[in-house]
Scaffold this motif. Structure first.
Motif, PDB file in Angstrom:
ATOM      1  N   THR A  25       8.948   3.036  -2.131  1.00 59.95           N
ATOM      2  CA  THR A  25       8.108   3.941  -1.373  1.00 59.95           C
ATOM      3  C   THR A  25       8.627   5.364  -1.493  1.00 59.95           C
ATOM      4  OG1 THR A  25       8.378   2.170   0.192  1.00 59.95           O
ATOM      5  CG2 THR A  25       6.846   3.905   0.783  1.00 59.95           C
ATOM      6  N   ILE A  26       7.706   6.299  -1.634  1.00 61.59           N
ATOM      7  CA  ILE A  26       8.113   7.707  -1.649  1.00 61.59           C
ATOM      8  C   ILE A  26       7.902   8.238  -0.247  1.00 61.59           C
ATOM      9  CG2 ILE A  26       7.838   9.920  -2.784  1.00 61.59           C
ATOM     10  CD1 ILE A  26       6.184   8.524  -4.909  1.00 61.59           C
ATOM     11  N   GLY A  27       8.979   8.635   0.376  1.00 54.70           N
ATOM     12  CA  GLY A  27       8.858   9.227   1.703  1.00 54.70           C
ATOM     13  C   GLY A  27       8.439   8.220   2.750  1.00 54.70           C
ATOM     14  N   THR A  28       8.215   8.710   3.953  1.00 53.01           N
ATOM     15  CA  THR A  28       7.844   7.827   5.051  1.00 53.01           C
ATOM     16  C   THR A  28       6.345   7.563   5.040  1.00 53.01           C
ATOM     17  OG1 THR A  28       7.726   7.610   7.436  1.00 53.01           O
ATOM     18  CG2 THR A  28       7.690   9.830   6.556  1.00 53.01           C
TER      19      THR A  28
END
Lengths: 374, 132, 438, 170
Positions: free
Chosen positions: B48-51
């Motif tokens: 996953t990129i970022g939240t």
């Protein structure tokens, strides 16, 4: 409401995503539903197809080319065969030439059927997909009859074809054509002029002719933008000049609101190309010359030199660039894969569209990952 | 009437009970072999990129706002619709006024393009973009 | 339910002295248990039918391995779901993640309480029936939002937000259309809605009423006309009631996230929408409530427009319909092998039978009355109610496999710029007509 | 106390406790989304209390407007904010003595209202559907307020949309 700015997020779409047509990964930057930037990342299916080509003999490379554009593998076979034949300074016998055209056009229909079906799937219509699959199945049965393989044929060889065709095959092909021609209308009723479908695809992802050329698009994607360029017509090979067929072009359709170069045109050009391909197939069936179908030297050992040939495959121009040093293996082999180049326009037209549009655009470009990653 | 509300409560309790029972039954028979990769968030096979707890588009908020006003209006109209037959013309006129006033608001919102989704604002950019 | 228990009290002596509430609770509990199992089975059977319908439309076979014609496939699926591992993503908000299926399922299950399943029969008779159902139906949004947010997956969040915005928006035209129908029915109680339809084409209560708007042109003497299905509200003020029907049907599609409005779980865009991260049993409850919701919406439409549990045609018609159908089926059977053509032949025959029945002037509508067994009305009512509602569910499936999906902005445009103004106009027109023809 | 009354009491206290607990969660949770979903419990338990009071229309309206509308709006609003999961409280809390005083005054007011309530509003055996009563009332005695309400709603609509747009631009 101009000037809406919310937090932009990066999302991975793919490699495991239902609509990236394989293992393409798109990194998209979105602002809510709006895609502001899209970067395709390729290479998940890299199989060193070109490097392998440099380490096997010319004949041995043909099965590997099948695995590039596995949806329309006949064209790849033809491309490499023509290239090597040119290097050898020879030509395939006339019977082989006609059969080559026949199988390539059949394969084009099969490939466009998949493009049609999966594009329907991308915009949410599931049923056309299975209809397309049904018809493609019939074509694959024909190929199976021909060479025993359904996807990776290894059928067209340097100097001709690997198996001759018989009357049964011709009859079955005619049967298929009879079944297939009315289906086009069915597709049009079901999907092409469906209002929701038109609303989803018309005026989406417009590619202007200039931009299409500058990005090097080929095949239906280029012709949908209104550029009349088809290697079969402009630089005929395998005797394409002998056949009567039209080059379908994208155009403005005011009744439904489609404009040249949009997703709808890219889709519809393929439908029309299927009709034209059927025309060519009919002409080849009428007139198959008798004689040899395979005529190649015992040992394929071309003189030193380099060659580039291109053919019109389902997705565009497949080019084979081969440098020979006079041995049995090429020194350098390079393939111009149409999907790879067609995909390059995605970051350009995939900007400032909705996520759903991005899927429609990607589907309309009709890529095959095997070919992109090679 | 109270009894009927009781039935409603009973049904909600039973629905939750049914779900719990199914999950408990499932817990007994199903396998449970979690490991780190299995428990990652799905993002098409990549990390996953970022939240994911992101700030979302304001568009949803505006739609919800407009909806709320109409919802209140509809709820207010329900009693009116029920007695409409008995009251007659006065009800028709009164309600006509009521609805028309709100329709004015609807027309305002429409004319101010607040009903548009994100599409319209990018239309211009796109047209510009085609003239390469 | 209450009536039923009261009936029991009169019949059974040993109940005397027992507080009413005890058998009531027990009875309700049993009924609830039946209904909840019914929903589970219903959803299962729905998936089977959906797959068969899809297969038929898509020129393939569909499930056929488990049981004859694959009719036990849904059971196998349910078992499989029970045996599946239940994963909760590490990053998820675990409490909300586990809570969300409860809210979605309880919300859609609670709607069943007020459905008028048969004459004088529903689990609870709420006098705000329809308002109550749309209220609880809308609480499902929160479950979806909760699921989407708690999953901590971008796709799930996208799906949840889309879903919430969509359901919320389509509630406006739904509400307005229901209001328009309320002007005609004048009651929120769904039982009264149906009970006041008389099969001769009038609506009881209030002042004396002639035939509804279109039919008074066909018949000068109301007594001679056998109205049957023409007494349903959908035929009350055509074309406005038709329009209302279409609006609410579109809204039902949107609120249950069905094609062409399935953008919240559009698999080609969002993978699987708000339940991307769910697996096994938890996932199946989202699935279950989706099908339950489909039925609830179909039931609302059936009640408001299609006469609920009322039989659509008289005894002569209902006897002639299958007879004519079978005759035509037999005639065609030798000539065609396509089951679809046979089915069409049967339907045509049934149609002719119904038409003949309407012409016959027979005034008997309830089979139960004809046989002289009043209590049979219950079963007959159940039959008609489920037949009609299920027909609408099948129509939803048919649509799903035929048309593509809308884009999110087109969906919103359709709702706010087309359906909502249309529903307003419809409301006014029906209001004026109702005032004129009252 | 009859069985019915015992049951009613049990249900009442259960609902009241749910409401209280959820309110407590709303006030104390630092996760804004959880706060919003706690509000769901509060709203549902209040709806249940309306049901217990036989206010059927109010019961449905409560769920329809508050749960299906306002709560969704709140959640959408939360989605618009930064750092949803962990909020740093930026507002200084009011001193506890003030809070206690305010709460006491509110409680006194509530008790006063409860004691002086007219008999007919208290739980009675009314079985008439509330909706028709409201409808008749809206079209007779409360006609003017009703019409003014529409103007109020209009003002809300325009104002809210205007404000939302303004916030967006900044």
């Amino acid at each position: 409401m101009p000037g809406i700015k919310t937090q932009e997020i990066l999302v991975n779409m793919g490699p495991q995503h239902p609509s990236t047509h394989g293992v393409l990964r798109l990194v998209i930057k979105t602002d809510g539903e709006l895609v502001t930037e899209v970067t395709p990342i390729v290479g998940y299916l890299h199989r060193c197809a070109e490097k392998i080509g440099e380490n096997v003999t010319y004949d041995q490379w043909i099965p590997y080319t099948d695995r590039m554009d596995y949806i329309a593998a006949m064209g790849n076979n033809l491309g490499i065969s023509l290239a090597v034949e040119k290097l050898l300074g020879m030509e395939a016998p006339p019977r082989a030439q006609v059969i080559r055209v026949l199988v390539c056009e059949l394969n084009r229909v099969a490939s466009h059927l998949i493009a049609f079906g999966t594009f329907g799937l991308d915009v949410g219509a599931f049923t056309p997909f299975l209809y397309a699959w049904r018809e493609r199945e019939m074509i694959l049965n024909l190929f199976e009859m021909l060479c025993g393989a359904r996807m990776t044929f290894n059928y067209i060889r340097i100097g001709g074809i690997s198996f001759d065709i018989d009357q049964k095959f011709i009859d079955k092909t005619k049967e298929f054509i009879e079944w297939f021609e009315p289906r086009i209308k069915e597709y049009n009723d079901l999907l092409t002029y469906n209002r929701i479908f038109v609303e989803r695809t018309a005026k989406i992802g417009i590619i202007s002719p200039e931009r299409a050329i500058s990005y090097g698009l080929t095949g239906p994607n280029l012709r949908a933008s209104g550029v009349n360029f088809d290697v079969r017509k402009d630089f005929p090979y395998c005797g394409y000049e002998k056949y009567q067929f039209n080059i379908p072009l994208g155009r403005d359709v005011p009744e439904i609101g489609a404009v040249t170069g949009d997703c709808w045109n890219r889709y519809y050009v393929r439908i029309e190309e299927m009709i034209e391909s059927i025309k060519i197939i009919k002409q080849t069936l009428e007139n198959i010359p008798a004689g040899e179908y395979y005529d190649a030297p015992k040992k394929i050992k071309p003189k030193a030199g380099e060659v580039y040939t291109r053919i019109e495959n389902a997705r565009g121009i497949v080019g084979f660039y081969i440098i020979s040093d006079g041995s049995e293996k090429p020194v350098r082999a390079k393939v111009r894969a149409p999907s790879f180049i067609n995909l390059s326009i995605l970051p350009e037209i995939g900007k400032n569209v909705l996520v759903a549009d991005l899927i429609a655009i990607l589907g309309s470009i009709d890529i095959v990952l095997g070919e992109i990653d090679r | 009437m109270l009894l009927d509300f009781g039935v409603l409560l009973l049904y909600i309790v039973i629905a939750c009970g049914f779900l719990t029972a199914a999950l408990v039954a499932g817990r007994i028979i199903r396998p449970n072999k979690p490991y780190k990769d299995k428990l990652t968030t799905y993002e098409c096979g990549e990390d996953t990129i970022g939240t994911s707890f992101i700030q979302f588009n304001v568009r949803f908020y505006v739609i919800a706002l407009i909806f709320l006003i109409f919802e209140v209006e509809i709820v207010l109209l329900f009693p009116w619709a029920v007695v409409y037959k008995n009251v007659g013309l006065i009800a028709l006129i009164e309600m006509g006024v009521f609805i028309l006033i709100l329709l004015a608001g609807f027309a305002y919102v429409w004319s101010q393009k607040d009903l548009e989704w994100v599409k319209s604002e990018i239309e211009t950019e796109k047209e510009h973009g085609t003239n390469l | 339910m209450k009536e039923f228990i009261e009936h029991l009290y009169n019949e059974l002596e040993f109940l005397e002295g027992l507080p009413f509430i005890i058998p009531f609770i027990i009875g309700s509990f049993i009924l609830a248990f039946i209904i909840i199992n019914f929903i589970a089975v219903f959803a299962g059977v729905c998936t089977y039918i959906e797959r068969k319908v899809a297969a038929r439309i898509q020129a393939r076979v569909g499930p056929y391995m488990v049981g004859p014609h694959g009719i036990l496939q849904w059971l196998a699926d349910a078992l499989k779901l029970l045996f599946k591992e239940d994963t909760v993503p590490e990053k998820a908000d675990k409490l909300l993640f586990k809570l969300a299926p409860f809210i979605v399922f309880a919300g859609s299950f609670a709607c069943w309480v007020a459905l008028p399943l048969a004459p004088a029969f529903s689990p609870a008779r709420l006098n705000i029936g329809i308002l109550y159902i749309i209220a609880f139906g809308s609480s499902v949004i929160l479950g979806i939002l909760m699921a989407g947010w708690a999953s901590s997956s971008k796709w799930a969040l996208f799906g949840a937000m889309r879903s919430a915005a969509q359901i919320v928006s389509y509630e406006v035209p739904t509400g307005l259309t229901i209001l328009a129908m309320l002007l005609i029915t004048g009651t929120l109680d769904m039982h009264n809605t149906i009970a006041q339809i008389n099969l001769d084409g009038t609506i009881s209560g209030g002042q004396s009423q002639g035939l509804p708007f279109p039919l008074n042109y066909f018949s000068t003497n109301a007594d001679n006309f056998s109205a049957g299905m023409f007494s349903w509200y959908i035929f009350r003020y055509p074309p406005f009631t038709f329009i209302a029907f279409i609006i609410i049907y579109i809204c039902a599609l949107a609120e249950t996230n069905r094609v062409p409005f399935d953008i919240p779980e559009a698999e080609s865009e969002l993978v699987s929408g708000y339940h991307t991260e769910y697996s096994g049993m938890r996932f199946s409850f989202f699935f279950l409530s989706e099908y339950a919701n489909m039925f609830v919406f179909s039931a609302i439409i059936t009640t408001l427009f299609l006469g609920g549990w009322l039989p659509p045609f008289n005894i002569t018609g209902s006897l002639l319909a299958p007879a004519c159908g079978i005759i035509l089926y037999m005639l065609v059977k030798g000539k065609t092998t396509d089951p679809a053509n046979r089915f069409i032949a049967f339907c045509t025959g049934a149609g002719i039978g119904i038409f003949l029945g309407v012409l016959s002037g027979d005034k008997n509508y309830w089979f139960a009355d004809y046989l002289g067994i009043q209590s049979l009305r219950f079963i007959e009512g159940l039959f008609w109610f489920f037949t009609k509602s299920f027909g609408l569910v099948i129509l939803m499936m048919w649509l799903r496999w035929t048309i593509p999906r809308y884009r999110v902005d087109q969906l919103m445009e359709l709702c706010w710029k087309k359906l909502t103004p249309l529903a307003f106009i419809n409301l006014f027109c029906i209001g004026i007509l109702e005032w004129l023809y009252k | 106390m009859s069985l019915n009354e015992i049951l009613l009491n049990i249900i009442f206290y259960a609902l009241a406790l749910t409401g209280l607990f959820s309110s407590f969660m709303v006030a104390t949770s630092t996760n804004m989304v959880r706060t919003a979903f706690s509000l769901l419990g509060v709203l549902f338990s209040f709806a249940g209390l309306y049901g217990l009071l036989r206010a059927d229309f109010l019961f449905a309206a409560q769920i329809l407007v508050y749960v299906g509308g306002i709560l969704v709006l709140i959640i959408f609003a939360i989605m618009l904010t930064h750092k949803i999961a962990n909020v740093n409280l930026s507002n200084e809390s009011t001193s506890s003595s003030t809070v206690i005083a305010v709460v006491c005054i509110l409680f006194a007011v509530l008790v006063f209202i409860a004691l002086t309530l007219p008999e007919y509003i208290k739980i009675n055996q009314r079985n008439k559907p509330l909706t028709e009563m409201i409808g008749n009332n809206l079209l007779s005695d409360s006609l003017l307020p009703f019409e003014i309400l529409s103007v109020l709603l209009l003002a809300c609509l325009i104002g809210a949309v205007y404000l939302a747009r303004k916030e967006v631009k900044e």
